[in-house]
Write a protein that holds these residues in place. Structure first.
Motif, PDB file in Angstrom:
ATOM      1  N   LYS A 336      98.871   7.073 -18.490  1.00  0.00           N
ATOM      2  CA  LYS A 336      98.425   8.430 -18.822  1.00  0.00           C
ATOM      3  C   LYS A 336      97.876   9.184 -17.616  1.00  0.00           C
ATOM      4  O   LYS A 336      96.950   9.981 -17.734  1.00  0.00           O
ATOM      5  CB  LYS A 336      97.385   8.386 -19.956  1.00  0.00           C
ATOM      6  CG  LYS A 336      97.819   7.482 -21.123  1.00  0.00           C
ATOM      7  CD  LYS A 336      96.817   7.424 -22.245  1.00  0.00           C
ATOM      8  CE  LYS A 336      97.131   6.249 -23.167  1.00  0.00           C
ATOM      9  NZ  LYS A 336      96.194   6.101 -24.275  1.00  0.00           N
ATOM     10  N   ASP A 338      99.037  11.513 -16.219  1.00  0.00           N
ATOM     11  CA  ASP A 338      99.273  12.957 -16.342  1.00  0.00           C
ATOM     12  C   ASP A 338      98.027  13.693 -16.832  1.00  0.00           C
ATOM     13  O   ASP A 338      97.996  14.910 -16.877  1.00  0.00           O
ATOM     14  CB  ASP A 338     100.459  13.230 -17.285  1.00  0.00           C
ATOM     15  CG  ASP A 338     100.280  12.594 -18.652  1.00  0.00           C
ATOM     16  OD1 ASP A 338      99.634  11.531 -18.745  1.00  0.00           O
ATOM     17  OD2 ASP A 338     100.781  13.160 -19.638  1.00  0.00           O
ATOM     18  N   HIS A 342      97.525  15.518  -9.561  1.00  0.00           N
ATOM     19  CA  HIS A 342      98.093  14.461  -8.708  1.00  0.00           C
ATOM     20  C   HIS A 342      97.170  14.110  -7.544  1.00  0.00           C
ATOM     21  O   HIS A 342      97.243  13.030  -6.985  1.00  0.00           O
ATOM     22  CB  HIS A 342      99.495  14.834  -8.212  1.00  0.00           C
ATOM     23  CG  HIS A 342      99.519  15.835  -7.112  1.00  0.00           C
ATOM     24  ND1 HIS A 342      99.698  17.176  -7.323  1.00  0.00           N
ATOM     25  CD2 HIS A 342      99.351  15.689  -5.773  1.00  0.00           C
ATOM     26  CE1 HIS A 342      99.660  17.815  -6.173  1.00  0.00           C
ATOM     27  NE2 HIS A 342      99.443  16.944  -5.205  1.00  0.00           N
ATOM     28  N   HIS A 345      95.664  10.908  -8.394  1.00  0.00           N
ATOM     29  CA  HIS A 345      96.459   9.720  -8.744  1.00  0.00           C
ATOM     30  C   HIS A 345      96.168   8.532  -7.835  1.00  0.00           C
ATOM     31  O   HIS A 345      96.036   7.400  -8.294  1.00  0.00           O
ATOM     32  CB  HIS A 345      97.964  10.036  -8.721  1.00  0.00           C
ATOM     33  CG  HIS A 345      98.376  10.959  -9.827  1.00  0.00           C
ATOM     34  ND1 HIS A 345      99.606  11.559  -9.893  1.00  0.00           N
ATOM     35  CD2 HIS A 345      97.696  11.388 -10.922  1.00  0.00           C
ATOM     36  CE1 HIS A 345      99.667  12.321 -10.974  1.00  0.00           C
ATOM     37  NE2 HIS A 345      98.521  12.234 -11.606  1.00  0.00           N
ATOM     38  N   ALA A 376     102.494   7.793 -15.518  1.00  0.00           N
ATOM     39  CA  ALA A 376     102.584   8.360 -16.862  1.00  0.00           C
ATOM     40  C   ALA A 376     104.023   8.154 -17.287  1.00  0.00           C
ATOM     41  O   ALA A 376     104.940   8.682 -16.656  1.00  0.00           O
ATOM     42  CB  ALA A 376     102.234   9.837 -16.860  1.00  0.00           C
ATOM     43  N   ARG A 379     105.249  12.436 -19.081  1.00  0.00           N
ATOM     44  CA  ARG A 379     104.295  13.370 -18.498  1.00  0.00           C
ATOM     45  C   ARG A 379     104.150  14.581 -19.398  1.00  0.00           C
ATOM     46  O   ARG A 379     105.073  15.384 -19.538  1.00  0.00           O
ATOM     47  CB  ARG A 379     104.828  13.778 -17.132  1.00  0.00           C
ATOM     48  CG  ARG A 379     104.000  14.811 -16.480  1.00  0.00           C
ATOM     49  CD  ARG A 379     104.632  15.202 -15.164  1.00  0.00           C
ATOM     50  NE  ARG A 379     103.621  15.844 -14.360  1.00  0.00           N
ATOM     51  CZ  ARG A 379     103.676  15.963 -13.060  1.00  0.00           C
ATOM     52  NH1 ARG A 379     104.695  15.480 -12.407  1.00  0.00           N
ATOM     53  NH2 ARG A 379     102.710  16.562 -12.416  1.00  0.00           N
ATOM     54  N   ARG A 382     101.637  19.896 -16.842  1.00  0.00           N
ATOM     55  CA  ARG A 382     102.045  20.402 -15.540  1.00  0.00           C
ATOM     56  C   ARG A 382     100.779  20.704 -14.754  1.00  0.00           C
ATOM     57  O   ARG A 382      99.690  20.671 -15.305  1.00  0.00           O
ATOM     58  CB  ARG A 382     102.881  21.676 -15.714  1.00  0.00           C
ATOM     59  CG  ARG A 382     104.275  21.389 -16.285  1.00  0.00           C
ATOM     60  CD  ARG A 382     105.025  22.668 -16.623  1.00  0.00           C
ATOM     61  NE  ARG A 382     104.401  23.368 -17.742  1.00  0.00           N
ATOM     62  CZ  ARG A 382     103.780  24.537 -17.655  1.00  0.00           C
ATOM     63  NH1 ARG A 382     103.690  25.172 -16.501  1.00  0.00           N
ATOM     64  NH2 ARG A 382     103.240  25.096 -18.728  1.00  0.00           N
ATOM     65  N   HIS A 472     108.153  12.208 -16.073  1.00  0.00           N
ATOM     66  CA  HIS A 472     107.257  11.054 -15.971  1.00  0.00           C
ATOM     67  C   HIS A 472     106.543  11.097 -14.626  1.00  0.00           C
ATOM     68  O   HIS A 472     106.863  11.936 -13.778  1.00  0.00           O
ATOM     69  CB  HIS A 472     108.068   9.754 -16.071  1.00  0.00           C
ATOM     70  CG  HIS A 472     108.995   9.562 -14.911  1.00  0.00           C
ATOM     71  ND1 HIS A 472     108.598   8.978 -13.726  1.00  0.00           N
ATOM     72  CD2 HIS A 472     110.293   9.934 -14.719  1.00  0.00           C
ATOM     73  CE1 HIS A 472     109.608   8.978 -12.870  1.00  0.00           C
ATOM     74  NE2 HIS A 472     110.656   9.551 -13.452  1.00  0.00           N
ATOM     75  N   ILE A 473     105.622  10.209 -14.422  1.00  0.00           N
ATOM     76  CA  ILE A 473     104.993  10.054 -13.102  1.00  0.00           C
ATOM     77  C   ILE A 473     105.103   8.590 -12.696  1.00  0.00           C
ATOM     78  O   ILE A 473     104.588   7.702 -13.387  1.00  0.00           O
ATOM     79  CB  ILE A 473     103.504  10.470 -13.142  1.00  0.00           C
ATOM     80  CG1 ILE A 473     103.371  11.953 -13.494  1.00  0.00           C
ATOM     81  CG2 ILE A 473     102.825  10.180 -11.798  1.00  0.00           C
ATOM     82  CD1 ILE A 473     101.941  12.385 -13.801  1.00  0.00           C
TER      83      ILE A 473
END
Ligand SMILES: Nc1nc2c(ncn2[C@@H]2O[C@H](COP(=O)(O)OP(=O)(O)O)[C@@H](O)[C@H]2O)c(=O)[nH]1
Ligand SMILES: [Mg+2]
Length: 488
Positions: A336, A338, A342, A345, A376, A379, A382, A472-473
């Motif tokens: 998660k 997202d 970023h 992250h 994620a 995602r 945004r 996705h991430i």
């Protein structure tokens, strides 16, 4: 005597299974990938997104075999184990994509087989069979019980329940425990009451405000078909670790049931599922722990160490040399991501790395390769910079799920909002020592330093000409680590 006999049988069965699996692997290269994590960590969403991406042309730039076009096709194949439910991929996907809802929660084990046709670097065509096994992390946390007597487990559970914030939640159970006579005659009613109070305490610890992770025995909170059976009706007692129970006593009855739990629940899981895995991803909802506060994070740290010990336990102590669990890669993934901009992250990864560092050092001694990622699978947000007074804050935009609230606003599930979820500190230590970072366990939602909203799943992305894909991430990074080397 009895226990060593059952262990011999166990080992014989295990090695027979290992040989069978080995034979199959020779003709048909197979990777059994275990996907685990505590309830709500994101297993169902992860597997659904992974299969969708592999079969329907996801955007996976870091997954080399896929991105370079060496994977000709990936498709679902009949599930191999007759006694295990099939992972309900089609339904989960429909919910996710058509209804834009998260799949309903699942509490059992399930499996799915994927056949991947690819071209080796040398040009030869090959097929890799990927068996994905989804199982509750709570079951994994039960494995250490195999090496513990009832008395040891009791002492550990009690010690833990006397620390904050658990002590407060354990009050009712402790009160009953104080008047219980362990040496006295066995007593079904007292045992039932004790098991119920102990289970209530475990459930309270799991609540969002406290978000504790380490709550064995796992089936107490997800009993399934064993609900109400004697194997699930026991509780820790305040008894000396090195003594043994007088015959006919309440204590002896608890010991018997504790051992039954191991026989009926823990050993079959070890033998039929865990021992057959080749690769493992452990999904962790670290954000839920931040949401709660340092105690939850500390608890998570202990649980992760427990999980890593399982991989070690499997290798060295429980079994003969004929059979060895073969897990050779373990990925710890904070899910998660997202929910964060970023810019955070890498910090999320750093926190996870910090949480597993001690355990990793131990597991590496077993030869398994270990990595950590913040991802994620789907995602839902945004990114945006949102003006806040004279500053601009790195924020995320998404559609909060119906019923979610922020301040006095309650969302209806259709409006998009931009929120600033809070920053993770530069130095992970700040999260662990509790200085300067407060969560729900010590303050109200509006005052906590990190608070996240649940967003609805996103619509499919239709850019880039190919098939529509789920955003996705770093899902591709996870894939590269987990199976990239098997597709060379
Ligand atoms: N935003 C976001 N939420 C997720 C993601 N994965 C899981 N979730 C949330 O976490 C919940 C639990 O996920 P699920 O996969 O059912 O967890 P499981 O119990 O481990 O199978 C979902 O209902 C979602 O609300 C993700 O990649 N992004
Ligand atoms: Mg699930």
């Amino acid at each position: 005597m009895a226990s060593s006999f059952s262990e011999i049988i166990e080992e014989a069965r295990l090695s027979a299974r290992a040989l069978l699996d080995f034979g199959e692997h020779l003709f048909n290269p197979t990777v059994r990938l275990g996907v685990t994590g505590l309830s709500r960590a994101g297993k169902t969403v992860f597997i659904t997104a992974l299969i969708h991406g592999l079969t329907k042309g996801g955007r996976f730039p870091v997954f080399e075999a896929f991105n370079s076009g060496r994977i000709a096709r990936a498709e679902l194949a009949p599930q191999p184990d007759d006694a295990v439910p099939r992972f309900d991929y089609e339904n989960h996907l429909r919910t996710l994509i058509e209804e834009r809802r998260w799949p309903d929660s699942t509490v059992d084990i399930s499996e799915l087989r994927l056949a991947i046709d690819y071209q080796r670097h040398n040009g030869a065509d090959r097929r890799l069979t990927l068996d994905i096994v989804d199982y509750p992390g709570e079951w994994l946390l039960d494995l250490p019980l195999l090496n513990k007597s009832f008395e040891q487990w009791s002492a550990e559970s009690l010690a833990r329940s006397r620390e904050a914030p658990r002590a407060h939640l354990a009050a009712a159970w402790h009160k009953q425990l104080a008047i219980l006579n362990a040496q006295g005659k066995e007593d079904e009613q007292a045992t039932l009451a004790s098991a119920r109070l102990f289970t209530d305490y475990l459930a309270a610890c799991r609540d969002e405000r406290f978000a504790m992770s380490l709550l064995p025995p796992g089936r107490f909170l997800m009993p399934g078909s064993l609900k109400g059976s004697p194997a699930l009706t026991f509780a820790p007692l305040d008894v000396p670790v090195n003594a043994s129970a007088p015959e006919g006593s309440l204590w002896a009855m608890m010991v018997r049931r504790y051992e039954a739990y191991k026989d009926v629940v823990v050993r079959p899981f070890f033998r039929d599922h865990f021992a057959r895995l080749d690769r493992q991803i452990v999904l962790i909802d670290a954000l839920a722990a931040f949401n709660s506060g340092p105690e939850a994070l500390h608890d998570l740290e202990v649980a992760l160490a427990g999980i890593l010990d399982c991989f070690r336990v499997g290798r060295s102590t429980f079994l003969s040399t004929l059979f060895r669990p073969r897990i050779d890669r373990i990925l710890f993934a904070a899910t998660k991501a997202d929910h964060l901009h970023h810019l955070s992250h890498d910090r999320l990864e750093a926190v996870l790395r910090r949480a597993v560092v001690g355990a990793v050092a131990r597991a590496e001694a077993t030869g398994a390769e270990i990595d950590v990622v913040a991802l994620a699978a789907v995602r839902a947000t945004r990114e945006a910079m949102v003006a806040h007074g004279r500053n601009k804050l790195p924020s995320i935009t998404g559609t909060p799920a119906p019923g979610e609230s922020a301040g006095c606003e309650i969302f209806d599930g259709t409006t998009e909002v931009a929120t600033f979820p809070g920053d993770l500190p530069d130095d992970p230590e700040a999260l662990f020592d509790g200085a300067g970072f407060r969560g729900l366990s010590s303050t109200s939602p509006d005052k906590s330093d990190f608070r996240f909203l649940r967003f609805r799943p996103p619509p499919l992305e239709r850019d880039g000409g190919g098939e529509p894909a789920l955003p996705h991430i770093r899902l591709d990074r996870a894939l590269q680590f987990l199976i990239g080397d098997r597709l060379q």
